[in-house]
Scaffold this motif. Structure first.
Motif, PDB file in Angstrom:
ATOM      1  N   GLY A  14     -15.797  18.682  -0.761  1.00 28.31           N
ATOM      2  CA  GLY A  14     -16.000  19.157   0.604  1.00 28.31           C
ATOM      3  C   GLY A  14     -15.943  20.659   0.745  1.00 28.31           C
ATOM      4  O   GLY A  14     -15.435  21.174   1.737  1.00 28.31           O
ATOM      5  N   LEU A  15     -16.503  21.375  -0.244  1.00 31.76           N
ATOM      6  CA  LEU A  15     -16.450  22.831  -0.183  1.00 31.76           C
ATOM      7  C   LEU A  15     -17.663  23.472  -0.837  1.00 31.76           C
ATOM      8  O   LEU A  15     -18.427  22.827  -1.535  1.00 31.76           O
ATOM      9  N   GLN A  58     -22.163  20.008   6.999  1.00 34.38           N
ATOM     10  CA  GLN A  58     -23.383  19.338   6.556  1.00 34.38           C
ATOM     11  C   GLN A  58     -23.721  19.652   5.094  1.00 34.38           C
ATOM     12  O   GLN A  58     -24.841  20.035   4.762  1.00 34.38           O
ATOM     13  N   LEU A  59     -22.746  19.494   4.212  1.00 38.84           N
ATOM     14  CA  LEU A  59     -22.924  19.845   2.797  1.00 38.84           C
ATOM     15  C   LEU A  59     -24.100  19.124   2.136  1.00 38.84           C
ATOM     16  O   LEU A  59     -24.739  19.686   1.246  1.00 38.84           O
ATOM     17  N   GLU A 107     -15.945  41.095  -9.771  1.00 42.40           N
ATOM     18  CA  GLU A 107     -16.364  39.830  -9.172  1.00 42.40           C
ATOM     19  C   GLU A 107     -15.254  39.239  -8.308  1.00 42.40           C
ATOM     20  O   GLU A 107     -14.073  39.531  -8.501  1.00 42.40           O
ATOM     21  N   THR A 108     -15.680  38.432  -7.355  1.00 41.18           N
ATOM     22  CA  THR A 108     -14.753  37.694  -6.498  1.00 41.18           C
ATOM     23  C   THR A 108     -15.309  36.294  -6.297  1.00 41.18           C
ATOM     24  O   THR A 108     -16.513  36.117  -6.151  1.00 41.18           O
ATOM     25  N   PHE A 109     -14.412  35.320  -6.296  1.00 41.90           N
ATOM     26  CA  PHE A 109     -14.776  33.938  -6.007  1.00 41.90           C
ATOM     27  C   PHE A 109     -14.178  33.574  -4.652  1.00 41.90           C
ATOM     28  O   PHE A 109     -12.997  33.821  -4.408  1.00 41.90           O
ATOM     29  N   TYR A 110     -15.008  33.007  -3.785  1.00 44.52           N
ATOM     30  CA  TYR A 110     -14.585  32.566  -2.465  1.00 44.52           C
ATOM     31  C   TYR A 110     -14.799  31.062  -2.374  1.00 44.52           C
ATOM     32  O   TYR A 110     -15.684  30.513  -3.032  1.00 44.52           O
ATOM     33  N   THR A 111     -14.025  30.423  -1.503  1.00 44.23           N
ATOM     34  CA  THR A 111     -14.194  29.009  -1.203  1.00 44.23           C
ATOM     35  C   THR A 111     -14.423  28.882   0.290  1.00 44.23           C
ATOM     36  O   THR A 111     -13.716  29.504   1.092  1.00 44.23           O
ATOM     37  N   LEU A 112     -15.412  28.085   0.657  1.00 46.50           N
ATOM     38  CA  LEU A 112     -15.717  27.808   2.051  1.00 46.50           C
ATOM     39  C   LEU A 112     -15.443  26.335   2.314  1.00 46.50           C
ATOM     40  O   LEU A 112     -15.984  25.464   1.626  1.00 46.50           O
TER      41      LEU A 112
END
Length: 137
Positions: A123-124, A87-88, A74-79
């Motif tokens: 904000g992500l 436009q969250l 598994e991998t966790f990413y943050t955008l």
């Protein structure tokens, strides 16, 4: 209402399609269809490593993708990105999830899924890409 990124590319047209037209046309199936579309995009724009996803996201105007944590399955990413552009509050991120899942699946050769979680106060968006080491394609 319109915003621009650092390359002076107007995001208004992108926002119109992504946030208004697609959600109207796709209706209650928006999330499922966008996930499938993200997988299809990954097939048309194959990456050679998941590290390339960082630059792809940036070039596509999807935001700043970073790898948060990795393990064998598994991998966790943050955008992150400009809050006005991301436009969250109104956008779903299933397109990006499907893209990451299909890229990882192609690269690893294992059945892969991706789950996204919006963290609006921070904000992500956090993506959890998980592949099954017992399910080789």
């Amino acid at each position: 209402m319109s915003s621009t990124n650092t390359q002076n590319f107007p995001l208004f047209g992108y926002e119109l399609i992504r946030d208004h037209v697609l959600s109207s046309v796709l209706g209650k199936n928006e999330e499922d269809i966008l996930y499938w579309c993200g997988k299809e995009l990954a097939r048309k724009f194959p990456l050679y490593s998941m590290e390339e996803a960082v630059s792809f996201f940036q070039e596509a105007g999807w935001g700043e993708l970073s790898i948060e944590k990795q393990s064998k399955d598994e991998t966790f990413y943050t955008l992150t990105g400009d809050p006005e552009a991301m436009q969250l509050d109104q956008r779903c991120f299933r397109l990006e999830s499907g893209f990451l899942a299909a890229q990882q699946e192609k690269i690893s050769g294992f059945l892969t899924e991706c789950y996204d979680e919006k963290k609006a106060k921070r904000g992500l968006v956090r993506f959890h890409v998980k592949w099954d080491l017992k399910d080789k394609l």
